[in-house]
Design an enzyme around this catalytic site. Structure first.
Site, PDB file in Angstrom:
ATOM      1  N   TYR B  85       0.899  -1.200  -0.061  1.00  0.00           N
ATOM      2  CA  TYR B  85      -0.067   0.028  -0.035  1.00  0.00           C
ATOM      3  C   TYR B  85       1.170   1.212   0.056  1.00  0.00           C
ATOM      4  O   TYR B  85       1.843   1.386   0.609  1.00  0.00           O
ATOM      5  CB  TYR B  85      -0.919   0.067   1.323  1.00  0.00           C
ATOM      6  CG  TYR B  85      -2.194   0.626   0.953  1.00  0.00           C
ATOM      7  CD1 TYR B  85      -3.156   0.278   0.206  1.00  0.00           C
ATOM      8  CD2 TYR B  85      -2.353   1.884   1.898  1.00  0.00           C
ATOM      9  CE1 TYR B  85      -4.322   0.958   0.302  1.00  0.00           C
ATOM     10  CE2 TYR B  85      -3.744   2.314   1.824  1.00  0.00           C
ATOM     11  CZ  TYR B  85      -4.466   1.900   0.773  1.00  0.00           C
ATOM     12  OH  TYR B  85      -5.786   2.620   0.656  1.00  0.00           O
ATOM     13  N   ASN B 196     -22.489  -5.245  -4.993  1.00  0.00           N
ATOM     14  CA  ASN B 196     -22.953  -5.744  -3.587  1.00  0.00           C
ATOM     15  C   ASN B 196     -21.718  -5.605  -2.662  1.00  0.00           C
ATOM     16  O   ASN B 196     -21.793  -5.973  -1.474  1.00  0.00           O
ATOM     17  CB  ASN B 196     -23.096  -7.157  -3.739  1.00  0.00           C
ATOM     18  CG  ASN B 196     -21.842  -8.049  -4.123  1.00  0.00           C
ATOM     19  OD1 ASN B 196     -21.327  -7.593  -5.210  1.00  0.00           O
ATOM     20  ND2 ASN B 196     -21.472  -9.104  -3.636  1.00  0.00           N
ATOM     21  N   SER B 197     -20.649  -4.895  -2.970  1.00  0.00           N
ATOM     22  CA  SER B 197     -19.590  -4.613  -2.180  1.00  0.00           C
ATOM     23  C   SER B 197     -20.250  -3.194  -0.955  1.00  0.00           C
ATOM     24  O   SER B 197     -21.413  -2.863  -1.345  1.00  0.00           O
ATOM     25  CB  SER B 197     -18.621  -3.857  -2.900  1.00  0.00           C
ATOM     26  OG  SER B 197     -18.757  -2.490  -3.247  1.00  0.00           O
TER      27      SER B 197
END
Lengths: 392, 392
Positions: B85, B196-197
């Protein structure tokens, strides 16, 4: 500017705006004898293009009879013939063919030969360019309407037909790319690949005129140092902030680091991409956080592949730009821009890209014309191919 | 909203804003006994995370001692532990370790236990969320400063700690995606994948609240019809303009044509992409000319591959969005947005995404906590994993 050698070329240099109307091939009935390249099926230009002879009726009402002075062969013209371009020409029998046909060519400069009785704003001798795309410019003569034409101002009068014929695509694209996506201030950087293309050279020069600095990428090739020198000069030289390097050099992390350091360690907010594939991604590495990459061509014919992390974490923005759509949507802005560009040309601040001329005379056959188009398809010698019309 | 079954869960529902301070585990010297997941090296969470016990000194000066109420496990947290990240935590020995460590977790809700003498604006019992990313939220207690915390308004008082703990990433992302790229008017369409997240569900509901219509794409799976029904309802139903279809259906040109016809034949000006690869390109096919695709995730771990012609001739714009950067740059706007979102939650207009709770008690061992993180890594059952802390 190309070296001018022939009487024709010398004539072309000074025929615009002079009011001299060349001799015309008209029949006893007043019909103009004309030729046009036409196609009735999409395919490779060398397979589908035919040279067609026809006659043009005298200008009537709001019609204007024009002869072509110059018409370039642009990649978009080729793609339109191949049928892979989104805007497709309408096939008609307007030129008296049995099978419906279209005339290719989107860009060109014309001279007015005669006008119908209700035409205002145009007079014989005026030089004009096409106001819209898809007029069909690969032809010796045409019947137009005043709405089809944008008159070239007579003053400054030293715009050549070659310059007029090639202003609509490359310089206009470069102008919009630099103006419409990021509000760059003098002293700020942009980066571009295909820097030796027509658009690339125009962007380099607008950069110099507007006080922008630029990093310019060209493909490695034989004699590349000479090309680098030439482009650096177009941009005002290294001291003005013009960096030129090859794609190989850009691929080297050490060299890239040096370049970014040169750009105050941050990279640029604007990138211009005409190559795609890896070259587009390498260009992104020269962009600052929040930067914009505008794609206006795909010379490599490879898609851009974007790691999502580059897009998300570097907060990048990618745009496409298509000058035809822009031009059709912004006619008034286009006219103002063209006036500005003509001033740059007249003052010598904006120089032409290298061109290779094919002279289209009354007796030039289809084979010679198709050969010029084939040279354009092959990217022959990196020069733009252009038809110039000789009206003996 | 998850079905609530245990006393703990019922307590969580009403502990925010009530001023009830739970019993505290403090020693005779006033030190709070605390536990934290920590890591000293980047790697797979199951390999590098350790449960560490330590004590927290009494709050002094401008310090605030807090206990955690809930802390979700977000994909970004995992990536941060893996070291992939862009923002990396600082390793320190703050919690008394020999080897420098970091505490993972960016999002969470806390309750104030005690405050130093110079703290203003906070009192014991207050519930707050993290004002910035990278606080380190996978721990039972922490010493914070008032600048680290954003107090949850007591009225409306029915914001649960679960809701407070999960508002910063998913609903905030969805909010910015819909607001910052295209000025959509009521009645206009957007399209999204991963509907659907957590972000997808929030976007669907904001769409309903703000009068937008949406086309929502989910991956084909067993029981997908039930999921489609559920999502359609979240968006206000088909009559409100909520279309849900699978990626397979979107891949079918006939079905896609139907969907575009539903969208007044034009497609949408805004697309939200969290999948990448082919799914990102398929979504582009539902965009109108001039449309914008915003990428905020890459669930497929495949890069977006863009044919230049799509970008150029459809005049598309691609953007990346990273809510962490946005939040750090717009603290005041973020606070106003959170207030608005809390109002939607309180009124029942914005519902939680499905969550799977792992209770973190005083005696919960590292194995149980790492198992929850592993379920998140595996995308177990499509539910968001969340720690809720029990202070027996």
């Amino acid at each position: 500017m190309i070296p001018l050698r022939t009487p024709l070329q010398r004539a072309l240099l000074c025929s615009a705006g002079t009011g001299i109307v060349p001799r015309r091939h008209i029949t006893v009935f007043g019909y103009t004898q004309a030729k046009a390249l036409i196609f009735s099926d999409h395919g490779q230009p060398k397979d589908v293009l035919k040279l067609h002879s026809h006659s043009i009726s005298p200008a009537y009402g709001d019609e204007i009879t024009v002869r072509f002075l110059a018409a370039p062969i642009n990649p978009a013209d080729i793609n339109q013939i191949e049928g892979v371009y989104p805007s497709k020409p309408a096939f008609t029998t307007a030129l008296g063919t049995l099978i419906p046909h279209a005339v290719p060519g989107n860009e060109g400069a014309v001279q007015v030969l005669s006008i119908g009785s209700s035409v205002t704003g145009f007079a014989p001798g005026d030089v004009a360019i096409m106001r819209h795309t898809a007029f069909g410019t690969w032809r010796t003569h045409a019947t137009a309407r005043s709405s089809d034409l944008l008159k070239i101002p007579k003053s400054p009068s030293i715009i050549t037909p070659l310059q007029a014929a090639t202003v609509s695509v490359n310089p206009c694209t470069a102008y919009r790319l630099l103006k419409d996506f990021v509000p760059l201030q003098p002293g700020e950087w942009f980066v571009q690949n295909a820097a030796n293309s027509g658009v690339g050279r125009a962007a380099l020069q607008f950069g110099r005129i507007w006080g922008l600095k630029s990093v310019n990428v060209v493909r490695h090739r034989e004699g590349v140092e000479e090309l680098k020198r030439e482009l650096r000069e177009l941009g005002g030289g290294g001291e003005a902030g013009t960096v030129v390097l090859t794609d190989q050099e850009l691929g080297d992390p050490e060299r890239r680091k040096e370049v970014v350091e040169r750009m105050d360690g941050k990279g640029a907010m604007l990138g211009l991409n005409s190559v795609g594939g890896k070259a587009g991604i390498d260009l992104c590495k020269l962009l600052d956080t929040g930067g914009h990459l505008v794609t206006y061509g795909a010379m490599s014919k490879k898609p851009l592949t974007l790691g999502a992390s580059l897009l998300i974490f570097k907060d990048l923005h990618f745009h496409g730009f298509w000058v035809s759509r822009w031009s059709d949507r912004h006619p008034a802005e286009r006219e103002a821009m063209l006036e500005e560009i003509f001033r740059y040309i007249a003052s010598g601040e904006l120089k032409d890209a290298p061109m290779e001329i094919t002279v289209w005379k009354r007796d030039t056959n289809g084979e010679e014309l198709r050969a010029a188009i084939e040279r354009s398809v092959q990217g022959f010698g990196g020069k733009k191919q252009i038809f110039v019309f000789e009206d003996e």
